[in-house]
Design a protein around this motif. Sequence first.
Motif, PDB file in Angstrom:
ATOM      1  N   GLY A  69      37.042 -32.301  -7.588  1.00 48.65           N
ATOM      2  CA  GLY A  69      36.261 -33.426  -8.277  1.00 48.65           C
ATOM      3  C   GLY A  69      35.877 -34.258  -6.997  1.00 48.65           C
ATOM      4  O   GLY A  69      35.364 -35.906  -6.919  1.00 48.65           O
ATOM      5  N   LEU A  70      35.864 -33.781  -5.495  1.00 45.69           N
ATOM      6  CA  LEU A  70      34.713 -34.721  -5.168  1.00 45.69           C
ATOM      7  C   LEU A  70      33.424 -35.059  -5.059  1.00 45.69           C
ATOM      8  O   LEU A  70      32.635 -33.334  -5.772  1.00 45.69           O
ATOM      9  CB  LEU A  70      35.136 -34.520  -2.958  1.00 45.69           C
ATOM     10  CG  LEU A  70      36.791 -34.501  -2.956  1.00 45.69           C
ATOM     11  CD1 LEU A  70      36.776 -33.709  -1.739  1.00 45.69           C
ATOM     12  CD2 LEU A  70      37.141 -35.632  -2.663  1.00 45.69           C
ATOM     13  N   ASP A  71      32.695 -36.118  -4.393  1.00 44.25           N
ATOM     14  CA  ASP A  71      31.674 -36.606  -4.990  1.00 44.25           C
ATOM     15  C   ASP A  71      30.697 -36.688  -3.578  1.00 44.25           C
ATOM     16  O   ASP A  71      30.877 -37.295  -3.006  1.00 44.25           O
ATOM     17  CB  ASP A  71      31.168 -37.533  -6.193  1.00 44.25           C
ATOM     18  CG  ASP A  71      29.878 -37.688  -6.238  1.00 44.25           C
ATOM     19  OD1 ASP A  71      28.626 -37.142  -6.320  1.00 44.25           O
ATOM     20  OD2 ASP A  71      29.568 -38.665  -7.056  1.00 44.25           O
ATOM     21  N   PHE A  72      30.061 -35.826  -2.925  1.00 43.29           N
ATOM     22  CA  PHE A  72      29.401 -35.935  -1.959  1.00 43.29           C
ATOM     23  C   PHE A  72      28.138 -36.013  -2.335  1.00 43.29           C
ATOM     24  O   PHE A  72      26.946 -34.230  -2.806  1.00 43.29           O
ATOM     25  CB  PHE A  72      29.597 -34.647  -0.882  1.00 43.29           C
ATOM     26  CG  PHE A  72      31.049 -34.588  -0.661  1.00 43.29           C
ATOM     27  CD1 PHE A  72      31.404 -36.055  -0.201  1.00 43.29           C
ATOM     28  CD2 PHE A  72      31.770 -33.933  -0.941  1.00 43.29           C
ATOM     29  CE1 PHE A  72      32.934 -35.946   0.548  1.00 43.29           C
ATOM     30  CE2 PHE A  72      32.977 -33.679  -0.214  1.00 43.29           C
ATOM     31  CZ  PHE A  72      33.686 -35.206   0.481  1.00 43.29           C
ATOM     32  N   ASP A  73      26.877 -36.667  -2.364  1.00 40.85           N
ATOM     33  CA  ASP A  73      25.111 -36.456  -2.466  1.00 40.85           C
ATOM     34  C   ASP A  73      25.004 -35.808  -1.676  1.00 40.85           C
ATOM     35  O   ASP A  73      23.721 -34.928  -2.036  1.00 40.85           O
ATOM     36  CB  ASP A  73      24.905 -37.653  -2.413  1.00 40.85           C
ATOM     37  CG  ASP A  73      25.403 -39.395  -3.128  1.00 40.85           C
ATOM     38  OD1 ASP A  73      26.316 -38.570  -3.864  1.00 40.85           O
ATOM     39  OD2 ASP A  73      25.028 -40.488  -3.159  1.00 40.85           O
ATOM     40  N   ASN A  74      24.869 -35.029  -0.675  1.00 41.41           N
ATOM     41  CA  ASN A  74      23.685 -34.467   0.189  1.00 41.41           C
ATOM     42  C   ASN A  74      24.416 -33.522   0.173  1.00 41.41           C
ATOM     43  O   ASN A  74      23.528 -32.676   1.083  1.00 41.41           O
ATOM     44  CB  ASN A  74      24.006 -35.215   2.134  1.00 41.41           C
ATOM     45  CG  ASN A  74      22.938 -35.683   2.387  1.00 41.41           C
ATOM     46  OD1 ASN A  74      21.560 -34.960   1.762  1.00 41.41           O
ATOM     47  ND2 ASN A  74      23.199 -35.098   3.788  1.00 41.41           N
ATOM     48  N   VAL A  75      25.264 -32.860  -0.050  1.00 42.51           N
ATOM     49  CA  VAL A  75      25.547 -31.171  -0.352  1.00 42.51           C
ATOM     50  C   VAL A  75      24.544 -30.007  -0.791  1.00 42.51           C
ATOM     51  O   VAL A  75      24.884 -30.519  -1.865  1.00 42.51           O
ATOM     52  CB  VAL A  75      26.780 -30.836  -1.073  1.00 42.51           C
ATOM     53  CG1 VAL A  75      27.146 -29.498  -0.860  1.00 42.51           C
ATOM     54  CG2 VAL A  75      27.832 -31.573   0.113  1.00 42.51           C
ATOM     55  N   ASP A  76      23.846 -29.515  -0.219  1.00 41.72           N
ATOM     56  CA  ASP A  76      23.081 -28.616  -0.812  1.00 41.72           C
ATOM     57  C   ASP A  76      23.334 -26.910  -0.595  1.00 41.72           C
ATOM     58  O   ASP A  76      22.404 -26.333  -1.271  1.00 41.72           O
ATOM     59  CB  ASP A  76      21.607 -28.447  -0.200  1.00 41.72           C
ATOM     60  CG  ASP A  76      20.680 -28.592  -0.908  1.00 41.72           C
ATOM     61  OD1 ASP A  76      20.617 -29.748  -2.245  1.00 41.72           O
ATOM     62  OD2 ASP A  76      19.301 -28.703  -0.615  1.00 41.72           O
ATOM     63  N   LEU A  77      24.575 -26.110   0.337  1.00 43.42           N
ATOM     64  CA  LEU A  77      25.219 -25.275  -0.514  1.00 43.42           C
ATOM     65  C   LEU A  77      26.196 -25.260  -0.310  1.00 43.42           C
ATOM     66  O   LEU A  77      26.786 -25.987   0.795  1.00 43.42           O
ATOM     67  CB  LEU A  77      24.414 -24.993   0.672  1.00 43.42           C
ATOM     68  CG  LEU A  77      24.894 -23.606   1.234  1.00 43.42           C
ATOM     69  CD1 LEU A  77      24.606 -22.205   0.701  1.00 43.42           C
ATOM     70  CD2 LEU A  77      24.679 -22.586   3.312  1.00 43.42           C
ATOM     71  N   VAL A  78      27.159 -23.920  -1.160  1.00 37.96           N
ATOM     72  CA  VAL A  78      28.104 -24.217  -0.299  1.00 37.96           C
ATOM     73  C   VAL A  78      28.440 -22.741  -0.834  1.00 37.96           C
ATOM     74  O   VAL A  78      27.454 -22.252  -1.769  1.00 37.96           O
ATOM     75  CB  VAL A  78      29.241 -25.056  -2.183  1.00 37.96           C
ATOM     76  CG1 VAL A  78      30.183 -24.231  -2.379  1.00 37.96           C
ATOM     77  CG2 VAL A  78      28.886 -26.201  -2.584  1.00 37.96           C
ATOM     78  N   GLY A  79      28.982 -22.798   0.315  1.00 35.99           N
ATOM     79  CA  GLY A  79      29.626 -21.331   0.407  1.00 35.99           C
ATOM     80  C   GLY A  79      31.512 -20.360  -0.319  1.00 35.99           C
ATOM     81  O   GLY A  79      32.096 -20.794   0.809  1.00 35.99           O
ATOM     82  N   ILE A  80      31.760 -19.230  -1.122  1.00 29.91           N
ATOM     83  CA  ILE A  80      33.318 -19.018  -1.707  1.00 29.91           C
ATOM     84  C   ILE A  80      33.349 -18.226   0.297  1.00 29.91           C
ATOM     85  O   ILE A  80      31.880 -17.035  -0.202  1.00 29.91           O
ATOM     86  CB  ILE A  80      32.902 -18.890  -2.519  1.00 29.91           C
ATOM     87  CG1 ILE A  80      33.295 -19.679  -3.134  1.00 29.91           C
ATOM     88  CG2 ILE A  80      34.632 -17.840  -3.065  1.00 29.91           C
ATOM     89  CD1 ILE A  80      33.203 -19.977  -5.459  1.00 29.91           C
ATOM     90  N   LEU A  81      34.105 -18.189   0.803  1.00 34.00           N
ATOM     91  CA  LEU A  81      33.955 -16.516   1.842  1.00 34.00           C
ATOM     92  C   LEU A  81      34.118 -15.511   1.289  1.00 34.00           C
ATOM     93  O   LEU A  81      34.548 -13.834   1.928  1.00 34.00           O
ATOM     94  CB  LEU A  81      34.536 -17.347   3.350  1.00 34.00           C
ATOM     95  CG  LEU A  81      33.602 -18.618   3.909  1.00 34.00           C
ATOM     96  CD1 LEU A  81      33.612 -19.001   5.008  1.00 34.00           C
ATOM     97  CD2 LEU A  81      32.277 -18.756   3.230  1.00 34.00           C
ATOM     98  N   ASP A  82      35.761 -16.182   0.052  1.00 32.66           N
ATOM     99  CA  ASP A  82      36.397 -14.597   0.216  1.00 32.66           C
ATOM    100  C   ASP A  82      36.875 -14.741  -1.541  1.00 32.66           C
ATOM    101  O   ASP A  82      37.985 -14.530  -1.190  1.00 32.66           O
ATOM    102  CB  ASP A  82      37.798 -14.245   1.578  1.00 32.66           C
ATOM    103  CG  ASP A  82      38.433 -13.194   0.514  1.00 32.66           C
ATOM    104  OD1 ASP A  82      38.195 -12.208   0.596  1.00 32.66           O
ATOM    105  OD2 ASP A  82      40.043 -13.111   0.779  1.00 32.66           O
ATOM    106  N   ALA A  83      36.022 -14.345  -2.089  1.00 34.92           N
ATOM    107  CA  ALA A  83      36.201 -14.130  -3.731  1.00 34.92           C
ATOM    108  C   ALA A  83      37.613 -13.175  -4.083  1.00 34.92           C
ATOM    109  O   ALA A  83      37.851 -13.434  -5.039  1.00 34.92           O
ATOM    110  CB  ALA A  83      35.203 -14.006  -4.336  1.00 34.92           C
ATOM    111  N   ASP A  84      37.230 -12.214  -3.389  1.00 35.80           N
ATOM    112  CA  ASP A  84      38.800 -11.097  -3.652  1.00 35.80           C
ATOM    113  C   ASP A  84      39.603 -11.982  -3.444  1.00 35.80           C
ATOM    114  O   ASP A  84      40.386 -11.095  -4.072  1.00 35.80           O
ATOM    115  CB  ASP A  84      38.225 -10.362  -2.767  1.00 35.80           C
ATOM    116  CG  ASP A  84      36.556  -8.940  -2.765  1.00 35.80           C
ATOM    117  OD1 ASP A  84      35.974  -9.876  -3.717  1.00 35.80           O
ATOM    118  OD2 ASP A  84      36.367  -8.799  -1.830  1.00 35.80           O
TER     119      ASP A  84
END
Length: 831
Positions: free
Chosen positions: A646-661
């Motif tokens: 639920g955090l709201d950050f305007d300037n984030v342009d990339l999200v990485g999930i490093l270990d989905a396994d």
Amino acid sequence: MSKSISNIEVSDSPLGAGGYAEIIIPAALPKNYTWSVPAHLLESVKPGCRVEVNLGKSKKYAGIVKKLLTNKPEFIETKDILNVLDAEPVVFEEQLKLWEWIAAYYMCSEGEVMAAALPAHFKLSSETIIVYNEEYGDDFSALDHDEYIVGEALLIKKELRLTEVQELLDSAHVYPVINRLINKKVCFVWEALKQTYAPKKETYVLLNPDFDNEDKLSELLNNWTKAPKQMELLLSYLHLVKTEGEVIKSSLLKKSGASDAQLKGLVEKNILRLEKRTVDRIKYLPKNVLIDFELSEAQQKAFEQAKEQLTLKSVCLLHGVTSSGKTNIYIRLIEEYIKQGKQVLYMLPEIALTSQVIRRLQKHFGGYIGIYHSRFSQNERVEIWNKVKNGELRVILGARSSVFLPYQNLGMIICDEENDTSYKQQEPAPRYNGRDAAIYFASLFDAKVLLGSGTPSVESYFNASTGKYGLVELPVRYGDLKLPPLEIVDTRKIIQKDRSKVMLSPQLVEAVNEVLTRGKQVILFQNRRGYSPYQVCSTCGWIPQCKYCDVSLTFHKLTNKLVCHYCGTTYPPVHTCAACGSDKFTQRNFGTEKIEEQLQETFPDAKVARMDMDTVRGKNAHDVLIQQFEQKRIDILVGTQMVVKGLDFDNVDLVGILDADGLLHFADFRVNERAFQLMEQVSGRAGRKEETGKVLVQTSQPSHPVLQFVQQHDYKMMFGEELKKRKEFSYPPFSRIIHISFKHKIKEVVERAALVYADAMKIKYGQYIVGPAEPVIGRIRNQYLMELLLKLPRDGKTINQCKKDLLEQVAILHQHKSFRSVTVVADVDAV
């Protein structure tokens, strides 16, 4: 509208001689005890008030009167209530009903619910330690005789046990005296000192009234000859009075750069004077309602639908995709309820979420709003408790424990991120779900409940789709932004030199570089804290394990310690193998600490920060980190689930999930639902303003069905698939589950106890029982574990009878001499 306690199950006439009271004490008694009300206390004993009672030979408690009775209970000799501690009730009738419901539904005692619900100051017992408040000073002129004696003793000894206070006063009835001393801020209950907190008194600086006259003040300044530093300090004071109105000593000294001695000099000259005043620990803004935004067309439609649904149903589910602006809808609903003079509870699953949301709500509702959660000291909790009770606070933002506050006139409960498992209390009892307790609690006030989520729990969405709850869909992001595209990185195709797990793939490194070049921010998610979750001897495969739990130890590089994440025990780093003596170890997998280090090496010019349990332990640590990220003082934020929700950050342009396994491999029937929710929530952090953003997921199972659902952002497809499997194997929402765990220090004893218990239950409930079996982690805190699962039909009569039988069977099991010390824990609706 003020609430009053009504006498439950008794006549309206006052008690005659020989009246009785059922009283809840903060202890795990299977049923509430009854005490007799002596004639001199008949007028004072009211439901919801605290009374001093004796249990056993010497144990004393501050209990809460649940109800007044006219008939003496059978087969027991009642003891007299010793004292009444409150003139007015500290809890209302609705709270007592909530406690009773939680105790019955979650198979615990009302005393355990009371212990969880009340701040420590309301729960005095004979083991309580009271501690002197240094800030009170040594002026005891405002105290009566008994208070003075205890105050003097506290000044000398600094802390006293209640038994010592009894000896001092030569009386058993010390609770009223202690209660008055706590209210006058002379002392604290010991529990209140577990956390540091802001002082309760501030020293204000005032001008001597003689110099209120402009001519006299001018004369003083014009004829000043000595002490130029004092002159500067006085001028600073006069400037602050004009700009700020009232001047606090600490603020004056800081802004003027003056010393305590210089201020003391002005006080001795009778130019300034000092005055200590009691202040709120929590600063409140002026009370006003300011809504300075318009809802978008989609939001307005959802807002109208939600209002309509809540006229038809008491509970409504708002399913809005991430970044659709659900909070704006909540704000408009809160506005309507405030204008009606009602109170609103706004529940969030994590304390981490409150800091960002509170700033938004304070902007709109000012001093009408307060926060309540476990990071506050006990003294702060009492202040908020009283402000809610007297109706001063109209909106409360809090975690699950905020459902226990004494609301006067509750109109609505908003339960945001309703799918979050943090709403469920794990240890100790009561193991309640804050969301479900809120739904019951609201029904006592005829209040409405709005559940909100971008990824609702399967149970809530099932209830909404079958008509039990209202349902409102908000399928578009605010500003018609598209949900970010999700790119899957197949880690099997990346060859590491040391064959270790891929942490930062070339694709991710390239994407981070590109985003940083554009001045945007990055969030990286890994659901493991620490440096390395486990290390393996390269020669023989030995893994360092906790002495007290059957789990490997996590290495934390910053503290240079191995830590057990189950019992918290720390160990020095292991340099030689305990099995073969080799000094060659390989660190397997990676936690947030190791990622942070790798990021600092890979992107030396970027500002990297970490957000997990190790970095946000302080009361305001979350807020500081979130504000730094909002202010763009951090380029890359790596963290556990805290960064997701639920955090709201305007300037984030990339999200990485490093270990989905790591999210897809849990032995739990909800594993696919949880993995989808987490990944969808993580991806929702990207591209929340103007641009779409991008999500990268690293996995060795690119064809896993959950990843396909997340890639398409298709909640309904995931829901449909889950529902088929749940129905086939009789899991919620098609059943109600009760998880029974058995604990004992000897493995054979706990195994036999679980078998004996299961065999007895199988006579009546055999078709619903799975187990007993040893869990994945078979020993925690030196206690061996066994577990049993009941999947009961959704039939209230069967479930209630089964709960009674389960508790009765625990009592029978404890009659066996060899099983007396086996701990049996029931967890209803386990998550």
